[in-house]
Design an enzyme around this catalytic site. Structure first.
Site, short mmCIF file in Angstrom:
data_model
loop_
_atom_site.label_atom_id
_atom_site.label_comp_id
_atom_site.label_asym_id
_atom_site.label_seq_id
_atom_site.Cartn_x
_atom_site.Cartn_y
_atom_site.Cartn_z
N SER A 59 0.86 -0.63 0.22
CA SER A 59 0.12 -0.14 -0.13
C SER A 59 0.50 1.62 0.20
CB SER A 59 -0.97 -0.07 1.47
OG SER A 59 -2.19 -1.09 1.00
N LYS A 62 0.45 3.77 -2.66
CA LYS A 62 -0.95 4.89 -2.56
C LYS A 62 -0.32 6.85 -2.54
CE LYS A 62 -4.46 2.24 -1.07
NZ LYS A 62 -3.90 0.97 0.21
N SER A 114 -5.19 3.52 5.05
CA SER A 114 -4.76 2.61 3.43
C SER A 114 -6.23 1.86 2.97
CB SER A 114 -4.15 1.48 3.95
OG SER A 114 -3.42 1.30 2.91
N LYS A 221 3.86 6.61 5.32
CA LYS A 221 2.74 5.78 4.68
C LYS A 221 3.52 4.21 5.17
CE LYS A 221 -1.05 4.15 2.72
NZ LYS A 221 -1.54 3.44 3.52
#
Length: 376
Positions: A59, A62, A114, A221
């Site tokens: 993820s 992203k 997320s 992140k």
């Protein structure tokens, strides 16, 4: 003869200290398959453990999806989500068919919880389909020089041909943190946003526990899939120095990031290097007097002990300037280098105006100046 005076130019030469690395036969400092620490301002690698190995990024994908969304001209207009895009496995921000949402809310939904649904909705909104959006992602990766990165999905769910490296992830994050809205979103452990049918206020919680565990953390992140393992991209700030840390396939990522930050922050301190840059006196063709140019921008540079004295200044300017010269007009660039590595590049800007001696020069440009010269 035309003359350029470079006053106060300091020239020192020494090879840049290399990044700490876990070499063959040496014990790595993390439990990750790959890890890097990068200084935010200069892009210098302070730690590199298999940083060029291509691995799935989960993820942390992203980061790119959010960046592309934030570059849209209007991120606060509400629209109805694509019904197919919200049906996706994995983590979610809670979007349902018929919901109204804005790109700003989707960015919060991608970075904090997320949300794979948020990533898919963003992709369809911006490019019409997920494959078309992947093309946009890859185009931007190429523009940013991320040579070892390829995107297939906007969310980071496992897919053949979807990969990056720890170095590329750090470079991408360094670029993304230059966006003030991205920086504002990724530093929040909890945030309130608005979406639904009709939209209503709700709270989202960040998966990035490092924001609470490490006081200097300012983002960024998390990521996890069975194939990628635990992937973490974080950023931290201490005493005017900002670092990016990336670990890939790391079962002990929280602790590894803390330890790497403490090690790397201890190596650096912010130094004002403005005294190293000379003031430039530029001859002006067709004008009266010299044009003074000086460096503009932040001249604080994170350095290791002893590096300040080893910096080399490189100036790039034309041999002369044509009148008229405007205050604020760019004259060239000044670079601070350590060995072969450029640490800082800043524009040189004229401080004052220099008027044209001949009115024809201003109206007719360079040709007019030469015509006036031959009339004498």
């Amino acid at each position: 003869m035309l003359k350029r005076v470079l006053s106060g130019l300091l020239m020192f030469c020494l090879l840049c200290a290399p990044a700490a690395a876990a070499g063959e036969g040496e014990e790595a400092l993390t439990s990750a398959k790959a890890a890097v620490v990068m200084e935010m301002k200069t892009g210098r690698l302070l730690y590199d453990q298999n940083g060029e190995e291509r691995l799935p990024q989960a993820s942390t994908t992203k980061i790119m999806t959010t960046l592309l969304a934030l570059e849209e001209p209007d991120i606060d207009t509400y629209f109805t989500v694509d019904s197919g895009a919200v049906h996706v496995e994995g983590s979610s921000m809670g979007l349902l068919e018929g919901d109204q949402v804005s790109l700003r809310a989707l960015c919060y939904g991608m970075i904090l919880p997320s949300g794979n649904d948020a990533a898919n909705v963003t992709a369809v909104r911006l490019a019409g389909s997920i494959p078309n959006f992947a093309k946009l992602m890859n185009e931007r990766a190429k523009q940013l020089g991320l040579a070892d990165t390829a995107f297939v999905t906007p969310s980071g769910l496992d897919a053949d041909g979807h990969y990056t490296t720890a170095r590329d992830l750090a470079e991408l994050t360094r670029y993304a943190m230059g966006d003030e809205t991205f920086r504002e979103i990724c530093c929040q452990y909890r945030a309130q946003t608005k979406f639904g049918n009709p939209p209503f206020e709700r709270w989202l919680k960040n998966h990035n526990k490092l924001l609470e565990m490490y006081e200097n953390c300012i983002g960024v992140k998390t990521g996890f899939t069975d194939n990628a393992g635990r992937v973490l991209v974080s950023a931290a700030q201490k005493d005017g120095v900002e670092l990016v840390c990336v670990t890939m396939d790391d079962p002990d990522d929280w602790r590894d990031h803390e330890n790497l930050y403490e090690m790397c922050f201890a190596e650096l301190s912010g130094r004002d290097v403005s005294a190293l840059f000379p003031e430039i006196e530029m001859p002006v063709a067709g004008g009266e007097g010299l044009a003074l140019a000086a460096v503009v921008g932040d001249t604080t540079l994170p350095l290791r002990d002893g590096e300040y004295e080893r910096l080399e200044v490189k100036i790039s300017v034309p041999p002369f300037e044509y009148a008229p010269v405007r205050a604020g007009q760019q004259a060239g660039r000044a670079e601070l280098c350590l060995g072969e590595e450029t640490l800082l590049s800043l524009p040189l800007v004229y401080e004052d105006e220099v008027a044209a001696l001949h009115p024809y020069r201003e109206r007719r440009g360079v040709i007019g100046w030469f015509q006036d010269l031959f009339r004498k």
